[in-house]
Design an enzyme around this catalytic site. Sequence first.
Site, mmCIF file in Angstrom:
data_model
loop_
_atom_site.group_PDB
_atom_site.id
_atom_site.type_symbol
_atom_site.label_atom_id
_atom_site.label_comp_id
_atom_site.label_asym_id
_atom_site.label_seq_id
_atom_site.Cartn_x
_atom_site.Cartn_y
_atom_site.Cartn_z
ATOM 1 N N GLU A 73 0.800 -1.159 -0.028
ATOM 2 C CA GLU A 73 0.052 -0.089 0.077
ATOM 3 C C GLU A 73 0.907 1.238 -0.025
ATOM 4 O OE1 GLU A 73 0.150 -2.511 1.997
ATOM 5 O OE2 GLU A 73 -1.704 -2.960 3.041
ATOM 6 N N ALA A 185 20.891 -48.176 -3.076
ATOM 7 C CA ALA A 185 20.821 -49.483 -3.509
ATOM 8 C C ALA A 185 21.535 -50.262 -2.238
ATOM 9 C CB ALA A 185 22.029 -49.717 -4.555
ATOM 10 N N THR A 218 22.180 -38.264 6.298
ATOM 11 C CA THR A 218 22.337 -37.738 4.991
ATOM 12 C C THR A 218 23.659 -36.703 5.015
ATOM 13 O OG1 THR A 218 20.069 -37.859 4.803
ATOM 14 C CG2 THR A 218 21.420 -36.277 3.233
ATOM 15 N N LEU A 226 23.748 -28.483 0.297
ATOM 16 C CA LEU A 226 22.241 -27.921 0.510
ATOM 17 C C LEU A 226 22.232 -26.571 0.292
ATOM 18 C CD1 LEU A 226 21.445 -29.741 3.663
ATOM 19 C CD2 LEU A 226 20.874 -30.481 1.555
ATOM 20 N N PRO A 292 15.568 -41.644 4.732
ATOM 21 C CA PRO A 292 14.414 -42.285 5.278
ATOM 22 C C PRO A 292 13.884 -41.885 6.750
ATOM 23 C CG PRO A 292 15.847 -43.794 4.103
ATOM 24 C CD PRO A 292 16.459 -42.460 4.318
ATOM 25 N N THR A 293 14.962 -42.000 7.581
ATOM 26 C CA THR A 293 14.892 -41.632 8.892
ATOM 27 C C THR A 293 14.091 -40.661 9.320
ATOM 28 O OG1 THR A 293 16.830 -43.088 9.356
ATOM 29 C CG2 THR A 293 15.813 -41.728 11.256
ATOM 30 N N LEU A 294 14.427 -39.472 8.653
ATOM 31 C CA LEU A 294 13.778 -38.155 8.893
ATOM 32 C C LEU A 294 12.467 -38.287 8.378
ATOM 33 C CD1 LEU A 294 14.934 -35.916 10.663
ATOM 34 C CD2 LEU A 294 15.564 -34.614 8.431
ATOM 35 N N ALA A 295 12.475 -38.719 7.090
ATOM 36 C CA ALA A 295 11.092 -38.678 6.472
ATOM 37 C C ALA A 295 10.068 -39.260 7.310
ATOM 38 C CB ALA A 295 11.240 -39.287 4.992
ATOM 39 N N ALA A 297 10.153 -39.972 10.518
ATOM 40 C CA ALA A 297 9.711 -38.855 11.538
ATOM 41 C C ALA A 297 8.648 -38.136 11.441
ATOM 42 C CB ALA A 297 11.077 -38.585 12.406
HETATM 43 N N1 LIG Z 1 16.948 -40.497 -2.374
HETATM 44 C C1 LIG Z 1 16.582 -39.313 -1.604
HETATM 45 O O1 LIG Z 1 15.755 -38.635 -1.676
HETATM 46 C C2 LIG Z 1 17.540 -39.209 -0.315
HETATM 47 C C3 LIG Z 1 18.253 -40.332 -0.054
HETATM 48 N N2 LIG Z 1 19.034 -40.288 1.151
HETATM 49 C C4 LIG Z 1 20.128 -41.333 1.363
HETATM 50 O O2 LIG Z 1 19.421 -41.936 2.687
HETATM 51 C C5 LIG Z 1 20.557 -42.584 3.599
HETATM 52 C C6 LIG Z 1 20.506 -41.830 4.697
HETATM 53 O O3 LIG Z 1 19.453 -42.171 5.407
HETATM 54 P P1 LIG Z 1 19.193 -41.803 7.003
HETATM 55 O O4 LIG Z 1 20.432 -42.125 7.697
HETATM 56 O O5 LIG Z 1 17.697 -42.165 7.295
HETATM 57 O O6 LIG Z 1 19.236 -40.026 6.836
HETATM 58 P P2 LIG Z 1 18.643 -38.888 7.723
HETATM 59 O O7 LIG Z 1 18.946 -37.716 6.959
HETATM 60 O O8 LIG Z 1 17.076 -39.322 8.071
HETATM 61 O O9 LIG Z 1 19.463 -39.101 9.060
HETATM 62 C C7 LIG Z 1 19.165 -39.848 10.155
HETATM 63 C C8 LIG Z 1 19.752 -39.494 11.334
HETATM 64 O O10 LIG Z 1 19.269 -38.478 11.904
HETATM 65 C C9 LIG Z 1 19.259 -38.236 13.043
HETATM 66 N N3 LIG Z 1 17.742 -38.097 13.641
HETATM 67 C C10 LIG Z 1 17.039 -36.931 13.310
HETATM 68 N N4 LIG Z 1 16.059 -37.063 13.626
HETATM 69 C C11 LIG Z 1 15.818 -38.365 14.064
HETATM 70 C C12 LIG Z 1 14.460 -39.021 14.514
HETATM 71 N N5 LIG Z 1 13.352 -38.351 14.673
HETATM 72 N N6 LIG Z 1 14.540 -40.331 14.963
HETATM 73 C C13 LIG Z 1 15.873 -41.103 14.599
HETATM 74 N N7 LIG Z 1 16.914 -40.323 14.219
HETATM 75 C C14 LIG Z 1 16.936 -39.050 13.846
HETATM 76 C C15 LIG Z 1 19.634 -39.819 13.786
HETATM 77 O O11 LIG Z 1 21.240 -39.625 13.818
HETATM 78 P P3 LIG Z 1 22.103 -39.001 15.393
HETATM 79 O O12 LIG Z 1 22.253 -40.391 15.652
HETATM 80 O O13 LIG Z 1 22.895 -38.239 14.853
HETATM 81 O O14 LIG Z 1 21.092 -38.458 16.274
HETATM 82 C C16 LIG Z 1 19.685 -40.551 12.442
HETATM 83 O O15 LIG Z 1 20.540 -41.515 12.333
HETATM 84 C C17 LIG Z 1 21.831 -42.256 2.479
HETATM 85 O O16 LIG Z 1 22.078 -43.361 1.932
HETATM 86 C C18 LIG Z 1 21.350 -41.225 1.719
HETATM 87 O O17 LIG Z 1 22.059 -40.931 0.658
HETATM 88 C C19 LIG Z 1 19.257 -38.915 1.788
HETATM 89 C C20 LIG Z 1 18.351 -38.014 1.251
HETATM 90 C C21 LIG Z 1 17.698 -38.074 0.313
HETATM 91 N N1 LIG Z 2 0.585 -5.559 3.500
HETATM 92 C C1 LIG Z 2 1.506 -5.994 3.861
HETATM 93 C C2 LIG Z 2 1.766 -7.079 4.741
HETATM 94 N N2 LIG Z 2 0.821 -7.096 5.843
HETATM 95 C C3 LIG Z 2 1.100 -7.608 7.295
HETATM 96 O O1 LIG Z 2 2.182 -7.163 7.812
HETATM 97 C C4 LIG Z 2 3.068 -8.221 8.211
HETATM 98 C C5 LIG Z 2 4.505 -7.846 8.423
HETATM 99 O O2 LIG Z 2 4.788 -6.567 8.938
HETATM 100 P P1 LIG Z 2 6.308 -5.891 8.884
HETATM 101 O O3 LIG Z 2 6.838 -7.027 9.953
HETATM 102 O O4 LIG Z 2 6.141 -4.876 9.236
HETATM 103 O O5 LIG Z 2 6.990 -6.090 7.719
HETATM 104 C C6 LIG Z 2 2.565 -9.379 7.414
HETATM 105 O O6 LIG Z 2 2.941 -10.630 8.277
HETATM 106 C C7 LIG Z 2 1.252 -9.117 7.148
HETATM 107 O O7 LIG Z 2 0.376 -9.808 8.272
HETATM 108 N N3 LIG Z 2 2.983 -7.578 5.104
HETATM 109 C C8 LIG Z 2 4.045 -7.311 3.971
HETATM 110 O O8 LIG Z 2 4.962 -7.944 4.461
HETATM 111 N N4 LIG Z 2 3.604 -6.700 2.925
HETATM 112 C C9 LIG Z 2 2.739 -6.037 2.639
HETATM 113 O O9 LIG Z 2 2.488 -5.320 1.471
HETATM 114 ZN ZN LIG Z 3 1.128 -2.959 6.074
#
Ligand SMILES: NC(=O)C1=CN([C@@H]2O[C@H](COP(=O)(O)OP(=O)(O)OC[C@H]3O[C@@H](n4cnc5c(N)ncnc54)[C@H](OP(=O)(O)O)[C@@H]3O)[C@@H](O)[C@H]2O)C=CC1
Ligand SMILES: Nc1c(N[C@@H]2O[C@H](COP(=O)(O)O)[C@@H](O)[C@H]2O)[nH]c(=O)[nH]c1=O
Ligand SMILES: [Zn+2]
Length: 411
Positions: A73, A185, A218, A226, A292-295, A297
């Site tokens: 505005e 794999a 991971t 990332l 898979p662990t995080l997914a 959870a």
């Molecule tokens: N294809 C794909 O989309 C992807 C594949 N991968 C693959 O997945 C594999 C890794 O899998 P994964 O080990 O499951 O990886 P994650 O990224 O899920 O990490 C798991 C680790 O995170 C910690 N952790 C965090 N939150 C939790 C929870 N709620 N419960 C239990 N542990 C938790 C634990 O470690 P701690 O002991 O430190 O707490 C756990 O061992 C790799 O082979 C990777 O290449 C990975 C990402 C994407």
């Molecule tokens: N009109 C409008 C918003 N309107 C309101 O203001 C809040 C953010 O305020 P501020 O922290 O001051 O930037 C936002 O969460 C929303 O509720 N915010 C915006 O960032 N842009 C805008 O154009």
């Molecule tokens: Zn505003």
Amino acid sequence: MAHAVELAALGPVYGPNPRVGCVLLAPEPDEGAWSNHVGAPRGGPAPDDVGDARPRRVIGEGYHRGAGTPHAEIDALHDARRRGIDPRGATAVVTLEPCSHTGRTPPCAEGLAAAGIGHVVYAVTDPNRLAAGGAEVLRTRGIRVTHAPHERASALNDVWATAVRRGAPFVTLKVATTLDGRVAAADGTSRWITGDLARAHAHEVRRRVDAIIVGTGTVAADDPALTARNADGALAGHQPLRVVVGTREVPAGARLRGPGGELVHLATHDVHVVLAELGGREIRHVLIEGGPTLATAFLRADVVDELHAYTAPLVLGAGAPVVGDLGVDTLAAAAQWRTVHVERLGDDVLMIARRHRPRTARDAADADSDADADATARADAGMGTATALTDSVGNGPPTASETVRARKEPA
Ligand SMILES: NC(=O)C1=CN([C@@H]2O[C@H](COP(=O)(O)OP(=O)(O)OC[C@H]3O[C@@H](n4cnc5c(N)ncnc54)[C@H](OP(=O)(O)O)[C@@H]3O)[C@@H](O)[C@H]2O)C=CC1
Ligand SMILES: Nc1c(N[C@@H]2O[C@H](COP(=O)(O)O)[C@@H](O)[C@H]2O)[nH]c(=O)[nH]c1=O
Ligand SMILES: [Zn+2]
């Protein structure tokens, strides 16, 4: 309002603030200014959402460019003044209810009142309880206020609004799997499951979120950076926060510690602690790219809002499955998802699905329009989350990115 939505869409999709657009219309219909009216129908004047018999001249327009910059505005008022026009008596058409609070910037309701605006038309009620109430403030100043719900205006900030209402981020879970649902794999090799186009797509999504989350597993297995990268491999302008969850330390030489977004290590296994911590930092949208662990959870806690499933035409027969036990022992107990987008990316296929949760009475009260929630989600798949996505469930046109097959992202 359609033009205000177009303006809003020019703002950044990431960050703590919504995308908002504003158009100021001259107080009286102005025959001579037809050519200035964006979207004026060729066949002659037609009623618009301001309620006039014919469109009015645009005297200013603006949009919000991100936290700390002027709200839409105020940007539009500046634009009118730059054009040498006094906005007194004008109508402000704005996609979000003007704010009533002093946040990073002063309240827009006061700014509009001070400028002498005569009528405010807004599409979406502000879900941010700190900022809401601007419509009432304007009314108490004697300014006419019209609430004109608009589906695209709602869809534009659907993810943001969900996060703000909840006080915790919207959660997107990304998985890249083989046809038989494996992420690695049997020997642990997991790179190059999906191709270059899927990788490019995933980077586009990274550029649109506020944080990326992985587990320590991971980090240990893949040493991911990332970062959000452009097609040429260069770092994108916006870098999401990099969040590692788990008790193990992030190794000193990890790529995660290199250039990119801030690194946050959360030594917990509790997904609610993770989301609360990130919500407290005004993180609105997180992308889980963990293993898979995080997914498992996050799915088990039922906090995933959107699934991005990239599937490659590979069958392994053995290796880590994408998700572990979710405590579902019968089909009827499975969480319900709705497919909002399907896209071919080279040889891979991306499916985007949204968690289908029946609306609560509170949601219904908060909602601005009667628009079907799925329609909003589909619109968002095109504007809010994934990039350049068409509503292609079953009938969408092929996209430009359907031709080349390449390799999986090295993260
Ligand atoms: N294809 C794909 O989309 C992807 C594949 N991968 C693959 O997945 C594999 C890794 O899998 P994964 O080990 O499951 O990886 P994650 O990224 O899920 O990490 C798991 C680790 O995170 C910690 N952790 C965090 N939150 C939790 C929870 N709620 N419960 C239990 N542990 C938790 C634990 O470690 P701690 O002991 O430190 O707490 C756990 O061992 C790799 O082979 C990777 O290449 C990975 C990402 C994407
Ligand atoms: N009109 C409008 C918003 N309107 C309101 O203001 C809040 C953010 O305020 P501020 O922290 O001051 O930037 C936002 O969460 C929303 O509720 N915010 C915006 O960032 N842009 C805008 O154009
Ligand atoms: Zn505003």
